[in-house]
Every structure is written in structure tokens, then in C-alpha cells.
Design a protein around this motif. Structure first.
Motif, PDB file in Angstrom:
ATOM      1  N   ARG A 161       0.895  -1.194   0.190  1.00  0.00           N
ATOM      2  CA  ARG A 161       0.095   0.105  -0.128  1.00  0.00           C
ATOM      3  C   ARG A 161       0.831   1.305   0.035  1.00  0.00           C
ATOM      4  O   ARG A 161       0.336   2.498  -0.240  1.00  0.00           O
ATOM      5  N   TRP A 162       2.186   0.994   0.298  1.00  0.00           N
ATOM      6  CA  TRP A 162       2.979   2.236   0.206  1.00  0.00           C
ATOM      7  C   TRP A 162       3.207   2.846  -1.116  1.00  0.00           C
ATOM      8  O   TRP A 162       3.113   3.979  -1.190  1.00  0.00           O
ATOM      9  N   ALA A 163       3.114   1.986  -2.202  1.00  0.00           N
ATOM     10  CA  ALA A 163       3.194   2.555  -3.557  1.00  0.00           C
ATOM     11  C   ALA A 163       2.035   3.290  -3.920  1.00  0.00           C
ATOM     12  O   ALA A 163       2.138   4.465  -4.614  1.00  0.00           O
ATOM     13  N   THR A 164       0.583   3.071  -3.261  1.00  0.00           N
ATOM     14  CA  THR A 164      -0.389   3.644  -3.575  1.00  0.00           C
ATOM     15  C   THR A 164      -0.265   5.060  -2.802  1.00  0.00           C
ATOM     16  O   THR A 164      -0.703   6.140  -3.234  1.00  0.00           O
ATOM     17  N   ALA A 165       0.318   5.039  -1.903  1.00  0.00           N
ATOM     18  CA  ALA A 165       0.433   6.303  -0.680  1.00  0.00           C
ATOM     19  C   ALA A 165       1.343   7.321  -1.597  1.00  0.00           C
ATOM     20  O   ALA A 165       1.166   8.669  -1.663  1.00  0.00           O
ATOM     21  N   GLN A 166       2.476   6.484  -2.139  1.00  0.00           N
ATOM     22  CA  GLN A 166       3.485   7.475  -2.844  1.00  0.00           C
ATOM     23  C   GLN A 166       2.804   8.005  -4.325  1.00  0.00           C
ATOM     24  O   GLN A 166       3.150   9.123  -4.471  1.00  0.00           O
ATOM     25  N   ARG A 167       2.043   7.315  -4.876  1.00  0.00           N
ATOM     26  CA  ARG A 167       1.422   7.580  -5.968  1.00  0.00           C
ATOM     27  C   ARG A 167       0.397   8.791  -5.669  1.00  0.00           C
ATOM     28  O   ARG A 167       0.424   9.848  -6.343  1.00  0.00           O
ATOM     29  N   LEU A 168      -0.099   8.683  -4.487  1.00  0.00           N
ATOM     30  CA  LEU A 168      -1.240  10.079  -4.138  1.00  0.00           C
ATOM     31  C   LEU A 168      -0.400  11.166  -3.915  1.00  0.00           C
ATOM     32  O   LEU A 168      -0.712  12.187  -4.234  1.00  0.00           O
ATOM     33  N   VAL A 169       0.605  10.970  -3.231  1.00  0.00           N
ATOM     34  CA  VAL A 169       1.691  12.272  -2.860  1.00  0.00           C
ATOM     35  C   VAL A 169       1.961  12.549  -3.990  1.00  0.00           C
ATOM     36  O   VAL A 169       1.864  14.066  -4.516  1.00  0.00           O
ATOM     37  N   ASP A 188       7.296   8.777 -12.040  1.00  0.00           N
ATOM     38  CA  ASP A 188       6.959   8.574 -10.614  1.00  0.00           C
ATOM     39  C   ASP A 188       5.815   7.608 -10.466  1.00  0.00           C
ATOM     40  O   ASP A 188       6.051   6.768  -9.607  1.00  0.00           O
ATOM     41  N   PHE A 189       4.721   7.729 -11.077  1.00  0.00           N
ATOM     42  CA  PHE A 189       3.676   6.752 -10.924  1.00  0.00           C
ATOM     43  C   PHE A 189       4.246   5.415 -11.072  1.00  0.00           C
ATOM     44  O   PHE A 189       3.746   4.508 -10.414  1.00  0.00           O
ATOM     45  N   SER A 190       4.888   5.066 -12.353  1.00  0.00           N
ATOM     46  CA  SER A 190       5.154   3.784 -12.630  1.00  0.00           C
ATOM     47  C   SER A 190       6.217   3.303 -11.815  1.00  0.00           C
ATOM     48  O   SER A 190       6.227   1.974 -11.458  1.00  0.00           O
ATOM     49  N   TRP A 191       7.026   4.006 -11.214  1.00  0.00           N
ATOM     50  CA  TRP A 191       8.055   3.675 -10.238  1.00  0.00           C
ATOM     51  C   TRP A 191       7.669   3.151  -9.015  1.00  0.00           C
ATOM     52  O   TRP A 191       8.556   2.533  -8.102  1.00  0.00           O
ATOM     53  N   ALA A 192       6.513   3.602  -8.623  1.00  0.00           N
ATOM     54  CA  ALA A 192       6.180   3.326  -7.025  1.00  0.00           C
ATOM     55  C   ALA A 192       6.285   1.867  -6.793  1.00  0.00           C
ATOM     56  O   ALA A 192       6.592   1.551  -5.754  1.00  0.00           O
ATOM     57  N   ARG A 193       5.496   1.304  -7.646  1.00  0.00           N
ATOM     58  CA  ARG A 193       5.505  -0.348  -7.130  1.00  0.00           C
ATOM     59  C   ARG A 193       7.004  -0.823  -7.208  1.00  0.00           C
ATOM     60  O   ARG A 193       7.220  -1.915  -6.241  1.00  0.00           O
ATOM     61  N   GLN A 208       9.745   0.529  -6.387  1.00  0.00           N
ATOM     62  CA  GLN A 208      10.249   1.067  -5.190  1.00  0.00           C
ATOM     63  C   GLN A 208       9.980   0.266  -3.959  1.00  0.00           C
ATOM     64  O   GLN A 208      10.680  -0.149  -3.180  1.00  0.00           O
ATOM     65  N   VAL A 209       8.605  -0.149  -4.026  1.00  0.00           N
ATOM     66  CA  VAL A 209       8.244  -0.942  -2.853  1.00  0.00           C
ATOM     67  C   VAL A 209       9.082  -2.188  -2.758  1.00  0.00           C
ATOM     68  O   VAL A 209       9.530  -2.883  -1.851  1.00  0.00           O
ATOM     69  N   ARG A 210       9.223  -2.905  -3.926  1.00  0.00           N
ATOM     70  CA  ARG A 210       9.712  -4.295  -4.015  1.00  0.00           C
ATOM     71  C   ARG A 210      11.198  -4.096  -3.824  1.00  0.00           C
ATOM     72  O   ARG A 210      11.950  -4.839  -3.421  1.00  0.00           O
ATOM     73  N   ALA A 211      11.810  -2.833  -3.787  1.00  0.00           N
ATOM     74  CA  ALA A 211      13.211  -2.455  -3.507  1.00  0.00           C
ATOM     75  C   ALA A 211      13.452  -2.487  -1.974  1.00  0.00           C
ATOM     76  O   ALA A 211      14.755  -2.548  -1.854  1.00  0.00           O
ATOM     77  N   TRP A 212      12.552  -2.108  -1.246  1.00  0.00           N
ATOM     78  CA  TRP A 212      13.008  -1.976   0.317  1.00  0.00           C
ATOM     79  C   TRP A 212      12.860  -3.391   0.884  1.00  0.00           C
ATOM     80  O   TRP A 212      11.994  -4.185   0.553  1.00  0.00           O
ATOM     81  N   GLY A 213      13.599  -3.318   1.800  1.00  0.00           N
ATOM     82  CA  GLY A 213      13.594  -4.542   2.698  1.00  0.00           C
ATOM     83  C   GLY A 213      14.402  -4.328   3.877  1.00  0.00           C
ATOM     84  O   GLY A 213      15.335  -3.300   4.077  1.00  0.00           O
ATOM     85  N   TYR A 214      14.235  -5.032   4.806  1.00  0.00           N
ATOM     86  CA  TYR A 214      14.780  -4.891   6.356  1.00  0.00           C
ATOM     87  C   TYR A 214      14.758  -6.344   6.855  1.00  0.00           C
ATOM     88  O   TYR A 214      13.984  -7.326   6.548  1.00  0.00           O
ATOM     89  N   GLY A 247       6.540   2.412   5.072  1.00  0.00           N
ATOM     90  CA  GLY A 247       5.434   1.640   4.534  1.00  0.00           C
ATOM     91  C   GLY A 247       5.141   0.329   5.282  1.00  0.00           C
ATOM     92  O   GLY A 247       4.978  -0.562   4.976  1.00  0.00           O
ATOM     93  N   LEU A 248       5.201   0.406   6.931  1.00  0.00           N
ATOM     94  CA  LEU A 248       5.325  -0.637   7.667  1.00  0.00           C
ATOM     95  C   LEU A 248       3.500  -0.473   8.182  1.00  0.00           C
ATOM     96  O   LEU A 248       3.289   0.582   8.525  1.00  0.00           O
ATOM     97  N   ARG A 249       2.917  -1.586   8.541  1.00  0.00           N
ATOM     98  CA  ARG A 249       1.778  -1.619   9.094  1.00  0.00           C
ATOM     99  C   ARG A 249       2.027  -0.885  10.592  1.00  0.00           C
ATOM    100  O   ARG A 249       3.121  -1.428  11.117  1.00  0.00           O
TER     101      ARG A 249
END
Length: 178
Positions: free
Chosen positions: A36-44, A81-86, A88-94, A154-156
Motif C-alpha cells: 500500500r506504500w506504493a499507492t500512498a506514494q502515487r497519491l503524494v 513517478d507513478f510507474s516506479w512506485a511499485r 520502489q516497494v519491491r526494492a525496500w527490505g529489512y 511503509g510498515l503497518r
């Protein structure tokens, strides 16, 4: 199957494989941020592009029609920016290890931050209005060195609270003489 790698995959099928050193130590099980962080980034990005479009429109009407050429730049940047949001989500990890926390992110420019628990000074949990609307939060880590600060967006909220408490207790247990 003979010759197959017996180690399990370290990333979910939805994300890219993180098996190229130095960005993916072999003993790491990566946790991913919420999609859902991708959707939030798209909205911003849409809000920023909308405000820029209104400013460009007003300037074009009041000052000069040449300002309309700004849309030639604005529209492709918004689509990019819209197309890279998803992605970006897949690139984040911890990943939480025994002595440190690993945070990896970036598509073109990969970054791996290793935060030793003993160097943690404090841990913030933040959520702006857009994050709260999507039920997300960000964990911000602060260390003795400003160069090694890290954030996990992007964490719950329940995962952010769990991670905050766990990191704070591990940091207190491994205090490195600060």
C-alpha cells in the motif's frame, strides 16, 4: 534435483532476488514493506503534480502562454513517478539479525545500511496524513553517527510498534559505551 541450490530463496516471489553481494548477505531473510506504500506514494506524487499544474496554468494565463510548455516536463515526470512506485516497494527490505539491523533500498542506486543495535540512540515511529489514511507508518532509526541513520517506510502500525520496541530493547541490551 542434483546440483540445485539447497538454500531457500531469501525474497518473496513478488520481489527481485537480492543475492548479489554486498547487498544481500547469504544468511538474511528479508522482510518487505506493505504494498500500500506504493499507492500512498502515487497519491503524494499526484498531489504535487496537481499543485504544479495549477501553478503552471495560472502563470500561463497571467504571465505568458509559453509556461504551458512546463506541462511537457511535468506530465512525463508524473508518469515516471507513478510507474516506479511499485518497483520502489519491491526494492525496500529489512532484516533483523543477532547483532544488527539491515535496511536495503534503491532501484538504480542500491543502498544497504547496517545498524548495530549497540549504536542505536533512539527509534521514532512516524505517520503523516497520507500514511495514516493508508494505515502505514515509518520507523526512523537514530544512531551515534548521523551518516548511519536509517528509515523503514511503509510498515503497518502494529509492525512498526513491534519493530520499535524490539529495536529499542536490543539497543539497550547492547549499549556500546555511548
Amino acid at each position: 534435483m542434483a546440483g540445485a541450490d539447497p538454500t531457500p530463496s531469501r525474497t518473496p516471489a513478488a520481489g527481485p532476488r537480492l543475492d548479489t553481494e554486498p547487498f544481500a548477505p547469504r544468511d538474511v531473510v528479508w522482510q518487505r514493506i506493505d504494498p500500500r506504500w506504493a499507492t500512498a506514494q502515487r497519491l503524494v506524487g499526484g498531489i504535487v503534480a496537481g499543485v504544479a499544474a495549477v501553478v503552471l496554468g495560472v502563470l500561463a494565463v497571467l504571465v505568458t502562454p509559453w509556461v504551458w510548455l512546463g506541462f511537457v516536463v511535468l506530465v512525463p515526470l508524473w508518469f515516471w513517478d507513478f510507474s516506479w512506485a511499485r518497483r520502489q516497494v519491491r526494492a525496500w527490505g529489512y532484516a533483523e539479525r543477532d547483532d544488527d539491523l539491515l535496511v536495503v533500498h534503491g532501484i538504480l542506486f542500491r543502498t544497504l545500511v547496517v545498524v548495530p543495535y549497540g549504536r542505536l540512540q533512539y527509534v521514532d515511529v512516524e505517520a503523516g496524513p497520507v500514511d495514516r489514511k493508508f494505515g502505514l507508518a515509518k520507523v526512523q532509526l537514530h544512531t551515534a553517527s548521523s551518516d548511519t541513520d536509517a528509515a523503514i517506510p511503509g510498515l503497518r502500525p502494529e509492525e512498526a510498534a513491534r519493530l520499535r520496541d524490539r529495536l529499542a530493547s536490543r539497543g539497550e541490551a547492547r549499549l556500546a559505551g555511548l
